[in-house]
Design an enzyme around this catalytic site. Structure first.
Site, PDB file in Angstrom:
ATOM      1  N   ASN A  39       6.184   6.169 -43.655  1.00 41.89           N
ATOM      2  CA  ASN A  39       6.713   5.767 -42.343  1.00 41.89           C
ATOM      3  C   ASN A  39       6.359   4.326 -42.004  1.00 41.89           C
ATOM      4  O   ASN A  39       6.709   3.822 -40.937  1.00 41.89           O
ATOM      5  CB  ASN A  39       6.220   6.706 -41.236  1.00 41.89           C
ATOM      6  CG  ASN A  39       4.712   6.642 -41.019  1.00 41.89           C
ATOM      7  OD1 ASN A  39       4.000   5.937 -41.727  1.00 41.89           O
ATOM      8  ND2 ASN A  39       4.228   7.384 -40.030  1.00 41.89           N
ATOM      9  N   TYR A  69      13.196  17.635 -46.594  1.00 40.21           N
ATOM     10  CA  TYR A  69      14.023  18.467 -47.469  1.00 40.21           C
ATOM     11  C   TYR A  69      14.502  17.592 -48.626  1.00 40.21           C
ATOM     12  O   TYR A  69      15.320  16.688 -48.441  1.00 40.21           O
ATOM     13  CB  TYR A  69      15.192  19.067 -46.691  1.00 40.21           C
ATOM     14  CG  TYR A  69      14.715  19.887 -45.510  1.00 40.21           C
ATOM     15  CD1 TYR A  69      14.252  21.186 -45.683  1.00 40.21           C
ATOM     16  CD2 TYR A  69      14.678  19.338 -44.225  1.00 40.21           C
ATOM     17  CE1 TYR A  69      13.773  21.939 -44.610  1.00 40.21           C
ATOM     18  CE2 TYR A  69      14.209  20.077 -43.146  1.00 40.21           C
ATOM     19  CZ  TYR A  69      13.764  21.373 -43.350  1.00 40.21           C
ATOM     20  OH  TYR A  69      13.290  22.102 -42.281  1.00 40.21           O
ATOM     21  N   LYS A  96      -2.810  14.637 -37.017  1.00 43.30           N
ATOM     22  CA  LYS A  96      -1.493  15.234 -37.255  1.00 43.30           C
ATOM     23  C   LYS A  96      -1.004  14.945 -38.678  1.00 43.30           C
ATOM     24  O   LYS A  96      -0.438  15.816 -39.345  1.00 43.30           O
ATOM     25  CB  LYS A  96      -0.472  14.694 -36.255  1.00 43.30           C
ATOM     26  CG  LYS A  96      -0.578  15.285 -34.863  1.00 43.30           C
ATOM     27  CD  LYS A  96       0.524  14.719 -33.976  1.00 43.30           C
ATOM     28  CE  LYS A  96       0.509  15.370 -32.597  1.00 43.30           C
ATOM     29  NZ  LYS A  96       1.582  14.812 -31.720  1.00 43.30           N
ATOM     30  N   ASN A 104       3.563  20.616 -44.066  1.00 48.81           N
ATOM     31  CA  ASN A 104       4.945  20.339 -44.457  1.00 48.81           C
ATOM     32  C   ASN A 104       5.089  20.130 -45.957  1.00 48.81           C
ATOM     33  O   ASN A 104       6.048  20.609 -46.579  1.00 48.81           O
ATOM     34  CB  ASN A 104       5.465  19.116 -43.701  1.00 48.81           C
ATOM     35  CG  ASN A 104       5.720  19.407 -42.235  1.00 48.81           C
ATOM     36  OD1 ASN A 104       6.068  20.536 -41.878  1.00 48.81           O
ATOM     37  ND2 ASN A 104       5.544  18.411 -41.385  1.00 48.81           N
ATOM     38  N   TYR A 150     -10.280  11.696 -39.050  1.00 47.33           N
ATOM     39  CA  TYR A 150     -10.029  11.556 -40.487  1.00 47.33           C
ATOM     40  C   TYR A 150     -10.838  12.572 -41.281  1.00 47.33           C
ATOM     41  O   TYR A 150     -10.291  13.307 -42.110  1.00 47.33           O
ATOM     42  CB  TYR A 150     -10.381  10.131 -40.925  1.00 47.33           C
ATOM     43  CG  TYR A 150     -10.048   9.813 -42.361  1.00 47.33           C
ATOM     44  CD1 TYR A 150      -8.721   9.720 -42.778  1.00 47.33           C
ATOM     45  CD2 TYR A 150     -11.050   9.566 -43.296  1.00 47.33           C
ATOM     46  CE1 TYR A 150      -8.408   9.412 -44.090  1.00 47.33           C
ATOM     47  CE2 TYR A 150     -10.748   9.253 -44.605  1.00 47.33           C
ATOM     48  CZ  TYR A 150      -9.429   9.176 -44.996  1.00 47.33           C
ATOM     49  OH  TYR A 150      -9.115   8.864 -46.305  1.00 47.33           O
ATOM     50  N   TYR A 164      -3.117  28.145 -49.396  1.00 45.31           N
ATOM     51  CA  TYR A 164      -1.808  28.283 -50.040  1.00 45.31           C
ATOM     52  C   TYR A 164      -1.971  28.746 -51.484  1.00 45.31           C
ATOM     53  O   TYR A 164      -1.136  29.501 -52.006  1.00 45.31           O
ATOM     54  CB  TYR A 164      -1.038  26.964 -49.981  1.00 45.31           C
ATOM     55  CG  TYR A 164      -0.097  26.856 -48.810  1.00 45.31           C
ATOM     56  CD1 TYR A 164       1.280  26.990 -48.979  1.00 45.31           C
ATOM     57  CD2 TYR A 164      -0.579  26.627 -47.523  1.00 45.31           C
ATOM     58  CE1 TYR A 164       2.143  26.893 -47.901  1.00 45.31           C
ATOM     59  CE2 TYR A 164       0.275  26.536 -46.434  1.00 45.31           C
ATOM     60  CZ  TYR A 164       1.629  26.666 -46.634  1.00 45.31           C
ATOM     61  OH  TYR A 164       2.504  26.593 -45.554  1.00 45.31           O
ATOM     62  N   THR A 180     -12.366   2.821 -52.832  1.00 44.79           N
ATOM     63  CA  THR A 180     -11.496   2.207 -53.827  1.00 44.79           C
ATOM     64  C   THR A 180     -11.072   0.831 -53.322  1.00 44.79           C
ATOM     65  O   THR A 180     -10.890   0.633 -52.122  1.00 44.79           O
ATOM     66  CB  THR A 180     -10.260   3.094 -54.070  1.00 44.79           C
ATOM     67  OG1 THR A 180     -10.697   4.401 -54.473  1.00 44.79           O
ATOM     68  CG2 THR A 180      -9.371   2.513 -55.147  1.00 44.79           C
ATOM     69  N   ARG A 191     -12.058  -2.613 -44.153  1.00 47.15           N
ATOM     70  CA  ARG A 191     -12.887  -2.120 -45.250  1.00 47.15           C
ATOM     71  C   ARG A 191     -13.775  -3.249 -45.738  1.00 47.15           C
ATOM     72  O   ARG A 191     -13.433  -4.433 -45.661  1.00 47.15           O
ATOM     73  CB  ARG A 191     -12.022  -1.589 -46.394  1.00 47.15           C
ATOM     74  CG  ARG A 191     -11.128  -0.440 -45.996  1.00 47.15           C
ATOM     75  CD  ARG A 191     -10.411   0.126 -47.197  1.00 47.15           C
ATOM     76  NE  ARG A 191      -9.239   0.892 -46.788  1.00 47.15           N
ATOM     77  CZ  ARG A 191      -8.538   1.658 -47.608  1.00 47.15           C
ATOM     78  NH1 ARG A 191      -8.880   1.753 -48.872  1.00 47.15           N
ATOM     79  NH2 ARG A 191      -7.486   2.322 -47.169  1.00 47.15           N
TER      80      ARG A 191
END
Length: 332
Positions: A39, A69, A96, A104, A150, A164, A180, A191
């Site tokens: 995004n 999808y 979220k 999802n 986080y 799952y 990293t 960082r």
């Protein structure tokens, strides 16, 4: 021992990010087709500009907190802000992304009956009371602190992945990624490596939190990507979690001295209070990665820093329009 995947269509969420873009390069180099989903909240098109016109690459702007999808053969779920500055800017969105995003992507993998790899984090160990950290350590996390969005988001995502697996038999892989660094880090992500390098190149004081004796273990991004790919290629039943990081431990003072030496900077060190819940020690036990994947990081810190310094030096010299002043808030 890896399995021969053949040519696959692979989804990488968070693919325009620092680690995600390097992973995409590696997957395309192995002959796969890659769909990058991002995004662009913390990712950057600059990280994937070099793939413009590459027939095996496809970009899709999408937020993983909404269902997706698509038809793919394998999923790497890397979508989530990963530095304290980024994930504390909108903590609700961070949670979220970790939780809804995991739901999802797991739902998509369940429908497609495909393997899914979760990019988890060493932050699930919190301010660890076990050192070095092994995968069977449950962690010491403050669920109410500013880093909890986080830390706990990633812990919940791991729970979902293993549920799952138990409930639906899904082929999951969970990698716990330690610090990293490398090219394509954001210049203002807060960082410690990017902050020290940029400050040294600009001739500014290097901001050290606490007394500088807290430790981190720094893994060069190419090494990490090899670990992620190796884990993804293990047979069903190898779920992890598996620590991926460099077991060589450095203090912040040692890192600062090395950056100053490699840049030739005369910057001074200035000290500020340690941020809340900032871990004192961080070093992975990678025995499981070594025995299961045959993986050990190979790029020494000095060599990786040289490559990172060259990247930021070029970026600063070019005066890229998306460069902002570093937002110095946390060292992670």
């Amino acid at each position: 021992m890896g399995v021969d995947l053949g040519r696959e269509r692979i989804l990488v969420t968070g693919g325009a990010g620092f680690v995600g873009s390097h992973l995409i390069d590696r997957l395309i180099g192995k002959g796969h087709d890659v769909v990058c989903v991002d995004n662009l909240l913390t990712g950057s098109k600059r990280n994937i500009d070099h793939l413009h016109g590459e027939p095996r690459f496809e970009f899709m702007r999408h937020d993983v907190t909404f269902p997706l999808y698509i038809e793919v053969d394998r999923i790497f779920n890397l979508a989530c802000p990963a530095s304290p500055v980024q994930y504390q800017r909108d903590p609700v969105a961070t949670t979220k992304t970790s939780v809804h995003g995991a739901i999802n992507m797991l739902g998509l993998a369940k429908r497609l009956k495909c393997t899914i790899l979760q990019a988890s984090t060493s932050e699930v160990y919190g301010d660890a009371q076990v050192h070095p950290q092994t995968e069977d350590y449950w962690g010491n996390v403050n669920p109410l602190g500013p880093r909890a969005c986080y830390d706990e988001g990633k812990r919940c995502a791991e729970t979902l992945f293993f549920d799952y697996r138990r409930q639906y038999g899904l082929d999951i892989k969970v990698a716990r990624i330690f610090n990293t660094y490398g090219p394509r880090m954001q210049i203002n992500d807060g960082r410690v490596v990017s902050t020290f390098v940029v400050q040294a190149l600009r001739g500014e004081d290097l901001t050290v939190f606490g007394d500088g004796r807290q430790t981190r273990s720094f893994c060069y991004v190419d090494d990490l990507v090899e670990g992620l790919v190796s884990l993804a290629e293990t047979p069903d039943g190898v779920t992890g979690p598996i620590n991926l990081g460099n077991p060589v431990e450095n203090t912040m003072l040692e890192l600062a001295d090395l950056v100053l030496a490699l840049t030739g900077s005369r910057s001074r060190l200035v000290f500020q209070p340690l941020p809340e819940d900032d871990p004192r020690q961080r070093r992975p036990d990678i025995s499981r990665a070594q025995s299961t994947l045959g993986w050990t990081p190979g790029v020494p810190l000095a060599e990786g820093l040289k490559r990172t310094i060259d990247y930021f030096d070029t970026l600063l010299s070019a005066g890229s329009p998306d460069i902002a002043e570093p937002e110095i808030r946390a060292v992670s």
